[in-house]
Design an enzyme around this catalytic site. Sequence first.
Site, PDB file in Angstrom:
ATOM      1  CG  HIS A  83      -1.949  -1.075   1.221  1.00  0.00           C
ATOM      2  ND1 HIS A  83      -3.213  -0.943   0.700  1.00  0.00           N
ATOM      3  CD2 HIS A  83      -1.885  -2.359   1.690  1.00  0.00           C
ATOM      4  CE1 HIS A  83      -3.885  -2.079   0.843  1.00  0.00           C
ATOM      5  NE2 HIS A  83      -3.103  -2.949   1.437  1.00  0.00           N
ATOM      6  CG  ASN A 156      -7.855  -4.310   0.972  1.00  0.00           C
ATOM      7  OD1 ASN A 156      -7.155  -3.330   1.218  1.00  0.00           O
ATOM      8  ND2 ASN A 156      -7.370  -5.535   0.939  1.00  0.00           N
ATOM      9  CE1 TYR A 370      -2.000  -4.688   9.343  1.00  0.00           C
ATOM     10  CE2 TYR A 370      -2.168  -2.518   8.374  1.00  0.00           C
ATOM     11  CZ  TYR A 370      -2.400  -3.871   8.311  1.00  0.00           C
ATOM     12  OH  TYR A 370      -3.011  -4.419   7.218  1.00  0.00           O
TER      13      TYR A 370
HETATM   14 FE1  HDD Z   1      -2.324  -4.729   5.540  1.00  0.00          FE
HETATM   15  C1  HDD Z   1      -0.889  -1.691   5.215  1.00  0.00           C
HETATM   16  C2  HDD Z   1      -5.288  -3.474   4.332  1.00  0.00           C
HETATM   17  C3  HDD Z   1      -3.695  -7.894   5.590  1.00  0.00           C
HETATM   18  C4  HDD Z   1       0.445  -5.899   7.021  1.00  0.00           C
HETATM   19  N1  HDD Z   1      -2.959  -2.949   4.879  1.00  0.00           N
HETATM   20  C5  HDD Z   1      -2.215  -1.792   4.840  1.00  0.00           C
HETATM   21  C6  HDD Z   1      -3.015  -0.718   4.342  1.00  0.00           C
HETATM   22  C7  HDD Z   1      -4.257  -1.218   4.099  1.00  0.00           C
HETATM   23  C8  HDD Z   1      -4.214  -2.621   4.434  1.00  0.00           C
HETATM   24  C9  HDD Z   1      -5.449  -0.472   3.561  1.00  0.00           C
HETATM   25  C10 HDD Z   1      -2.544   0.700   4.129  1.00  0.00           C
HETATM   26  C11 HDD Z   1      -2.885   1.582   5.286  1.00  0.00           C
HETATM   27  C12 HDD Z   1      -2.503   2.998   4.957  1.00  0.00           C
HETATM   28  O1  HDD Z   1      -3.194   3.605   4.138  1.00  0.00           O
HETATM   29  O2  HDD Z   1      -1.482   3.447   5.482  1.00  0.00           O
HETATM   30  N2  HDD Z   1      -4.092  -5.536   4.982  1.00  0.00           N
HETATM   31  C13 HDD Z   1      -5.202  -4.834   4.604  1.00  0.00           C
HETATM   32  C14 HDD Z   1      -6.324  -5.734   4.533  1.00  0.00           C
HETATM   33  C15 HDD Z   1      -5.882  -6.969   4.869  1.00  0.00           C
HETATM   34  C16 HDD Z   1      -4.478  -6.845   5.172  1.00  0.00           C
HETATM   35  C17 HDD Z   1      -7.723  -5.315   4.152  1.00  0.00           C
HETATM   36  C18 HDD Z   1      -6.639  -8.266   4.985  1.00  0.00           C
HETATM   37  C19 HDD Z   1      -7.902  -8.347   5.278  1.00  0.00           C
HETATM   38  N3  HDD Z   1      -1.727  -6.569   6.153  1.00  0.00           N
HETATM   39  C20 HDD Z   1      -2.447  -7.731   6.125  1.00  0.00           C
HETATM   40  C21 HDD Z   1      -1.699  -8.782   6.779  1.00  0.00           C
HETATM   41  C22 HDD Z   1      -0.529  -8.221   7.203  1.00  0.00           C
HETATM   42  C23 HDD Z   1      -0.565  -6.831   6.794  1.00  0.00           C
HETATM   43  C24 HDD Z   1      -2.184 -10.209   6.959  1.00  0.00           C
HETATM   44  C25 HDD Z   1       0.619  -8.829   7.951  1.00  0.00           C
HETATM   45  C26 HDD Z   1       0.571  -9.885   8.665  1.00  0.00           C
HETATM   46  N4  HDD Z   1      -0.508  -3.951   5.953  1.00  0.00           N
HETATM   47  C27 HDD Z   1       0.460  -4.602   6.624  1.00  0.00           C
HETATM   48  C28 HDD Z   1       1.648  -3.729   6.968  1.00  0.00           C
HETATM   49  C29 HDD Z   1       1.210  -2.357   6.373  1.00  0.00           C
HETATM   50  C30 HDD Z   1      -0.145  -2.668   5.777  1.00  0.00           C
HETATM   51  C31 HDD Z   1       2.961  -4.251   6.545  1.00  0.00           C
HETATM   52  C32 HDD Z   1       2.154  -1.658   5.431  1.00  0.00           C
HETATM   53  C33 HDD Z   1       2.190  -0.224   5.846  1.00  0.00           C
HETATM   54  C34 HDD Z   1       1.463  -0.181   7.088  1.00  0.00           C
HETATM   55  O3  HDD Z   1       1.013  -1.430   7.408  1.00  0.00           O
HETATM   56  O4  HDD Z   1       1.288   0.795   7.779  1.00  0.00           O
HETATM   57  O5  HDD Z   1       1.820  -3.661   8.339  1.00  0.00           O
END
Ligand code: HDD
Length: 698
Positions: A83, A156, A370
Site C-alpha cells: 500500500h 480494502n 502494523y
Molecule cells: Fe495490511 C498496510 C489493508 C492484511 C500488514 N494494509 C495496509 C493498508 C491497508 C491494508 C489499507 C494501508 C494503510 C494505509 O493507508 O497506510 N491488509 C489490509 C487488509 C488486509 C491486510 C484489508 C486483509 C484483510 N496486512 C495484512 C496482513 C498483514 C498486513 C495479513 C501482515 C501480517 N498492511 C500490513 C503492513 C502495512 C499494511 C505491513 C504496510 C504499511 C502499514 O502497514 O502501515 O503492516
Amino acid sequence: MSQDSPSFETTPGPSGETHQHVPNGGPHDAGLAHLTTNQGLRISDNQNSLKAGRSGPVLLEDFVLREKIFHFDHERIPERVVHARGHGAHGVFECTRAIPELTKAGLFAETGKKTPVFARFSTVAGGAGSIDTPRDVRGFAVKFYTDEGNWDIVGNNIPVFFIQDAIKFPDLVHAVKMEADKGYPQAASAHDTFWDFISLMPEAMHMVLWQMSDRTLPRSPRFMEGFGIHTFRLVNGAGEGHLVKFHWKPVLGIQSTTWDEATKIAGADPDYHRRDLFETIERGAFPQWELGIQVFDDGWAMEQPYDVLDATKLIPEEVVPVTIIGRMTLDRNPDNFFAETEQSAFCPANVVPGIDFTADPLLQGRLFSYLDTQKSRLGTTNFHQLPINAPRCPFQNFQRDGMMQMGVPHGRANYEPNSLFEQGEPTGPRECAETGFVTFPDAAQRDDSCARLRMRPELFDDHYSQARLFYRSQTPVEQSHLASAFVFELSKVDLEHVQQRMLTRLAAVDMDLAHRVAKGLSLPLPAPAKSAAPVFDMDPSPALSILSAGQPRMNGRTIGLLFAEGSSRDSIERMRDAIEAQQGRVVLVSQKVGLQEVRDGTLKADAKLEGSPSALFDAVVSIIPPEALSALRSDHTAREWFADAYAHCKTIGACPATLRLLGEWGIAADDGVTNLQDFPHVAPARHWAREPRVRLLA
Ligand code: HDD
C-alpha cells in the site's frame, strides 16, 4: 490536555474538528517572514554557498549549506512495504442511526454525533512512485479520531482476502511484487511468481475472481466500496456481544473503468485517482460514503456452511442485510502530503470500548504487524505523537522517552502505582476498570480443548463455493471481463505448468469460466482440481455485481467537450448548463489551449486535446463547425479521442459535423452516439452491447 501528552495547539478545522499544529514558533510557522536555519538563525543569502574567494572552493565552514543538504539527504523515509502508493483526505463521520443496543462505542451513541476522520486510499503492489490505475486491490483505510481514542478500519475495496492466515502474508506480497531477480514488473500481478503462488493456494480463488473483475479498476476512490473484511465484535453497555462486518458504500454508486481505459489513463495521467480526489474536494463536491453493518450472533454464525472467521468468505447482503449507521464526508485536503498522508499510520489494533476483535487468524496477525511496521517506517516508537496520528482526546501513560519524544512530562512519577503526592493526590494517571477497554470474553471458544495447534478450522477448507457464487452473481458483461482478465494475466505467465494448474482451479470454480480462459490461452481444458471440502451452490447475490445496480448517474462525472475555433459558444454553454444542472462537470478540450475565437465571442479551453485522451472522461461531446474538420481529420489524437470513447463503450454526443467525421473514420453510429439534445440525458451510461464489436472478449 493531560500533563504528559504532547503540548500541541489545537484549532478547529473546516469539519468542526480540532486539528493540530506544530508548537509555537515551529519549523513551519506561517507568520514568520524570514528564512532561518533550524536553530532559528536568520539566513542572509539562500542562493550562494560560502566560498574561498569568488570562484571557490566551497568552505566546510558553511553551516547553512551543510544543514540544508544534510536535511535534504534524509528527506525520504521507507515507503510502506505494501500500500505504498496512496492519497488521503480529512473529513467527518456522522452517526445517522445510533446503535447503543449493539455497542457502547461513543461515536455510535447518538444520532448526529460527529467524529473527525482521516481516510487514505491506496494500491497494494506498486511502489510509492507507481501509477494510480493498475489492476490492483485498493486499500480503504479510515482513522476515526473518537472521544475515546483512535479507531481505525483498515480495509480494502473488496470484501474478502487472498489468504486465511497471516503467516502467508509475506509469501503473498513477495509473489505479487516485482520478481526477485528481475526487479519488474512494477504494480502488476500479471507475471509468473504471482500466479505460481496463487495456483498453489486454492484458498485464494475467491479473492482472485474479485481481483480479475472490474472491481480492481475503480473509476476513482469516490466510486469504490470499502470493507472491513474481517468479522469484528460489537459489545454493548451490558457486556453483550454481536458479530459484525463493516461496509462503506459510495453515495455516487460503484463504477469501474475498462482495462484498456485504465492502461491509457496510466499513460495520460499516472495521478488520476489522487488528482480526482484532491480536485473534487477543492471544488467543494465532497465525496461521501455510508457506513453499513451486517450484524449477526454467534449461534447464527455457527449454523452457516462457511466460517465467518475465514477472511476468504463473505456473507451475502441478501442473507444478512447491510444496515446504514453513518455517513463519512471527505471535505479537506491535507495541507502537506508528507506530514499527513505519508506519515499516517493505521493499525487494525486501534479499537475503542465497544468494538473488539475476533479470532480470525488473519486479523490476529495484523494486530502485530502494523505497530511493528511503523517503527521501521517512521523510525520511532513515538510515531503516535505526529499530528496526523495523535488522538484528539487526551492521552497519557507512563511510556517515556524514545527517539523524537515531543512530550515534556513533568514530575517524578514515571511508574505506576506510585505514592508520590502532588497537592494531596497521587501523581499521574491510573487504570480505570469502569470505562477502560475490556476484552470481550469470547464465548464462542469453538475448540474447548484449547490445544496449541498449527491448524485451521475445518470449514476453512472450502475454497471454491464462494468463488463460484461471485462468478455466477455477475452480469454476462462482467463475466466476460473477468474471463478476459484471467486470459490477459495468464498470457503473461511463461510457465505452462502454472497456467495449467490455474485452469484446474478455475474448473473447480465454474466450468464455463475455465472453458473461456482455456480457449483464450489455446490450452486444453483440464479436469477440475480436487476440493478438500464439498463445494456447494449458493443463491446468486446481485449485490456482488457492479452493473446490476444500473447505469451510472451524471452526479460526480466528468464530460470532455471538444470545440474548435468557430464553434457556437451558445451551444457549448447550453450543453454545459445542462450537464452542471445534474451535478456533472465539463472540461473544455481543444486542439489549442487558452483563449480562442468562437462564433459568438471567445472561449478558453481547459485542456489540450493532445494530453487529454477521452479515457480521462466519463463521456465525450463534440461541438465543432464544418470548417474545423480538415484540421481534425489530419490529427491522429482526435481520431483516437473518438475511437477510444467508442471502444470504451462511452456515450458520444455529436453535432452534424462530428457525425460526418465519425462516418469517415468508420466509427459506427449506435444508441450511444447521440445528437446534442439527447446527450445530457444519457451521457454517463456505458453501451456494453457495443463491446463485442470492438474487443475480442473471452
Ligand atoms: Fe495490511 C498496510 C489493508 C492484511 C500488514 N494494509 C495496509 C493498508 C491497508 C491494508 C489499507 C494501508 C494503510 C494505509 O493507508 O497506510 N491488509 C489490509 C487488509 C488486509 C491486510 C484489508 C486483509 C484483510 N496486512 C495484512 C496482513 C498483514 C498486513 C495479513 C501482515 C501480517 N498492511 C500490513 C503492513 C502495512 C499494511 C505491513 C504496510 C504499511 C502499514 O502497514 O502501515 O503492516
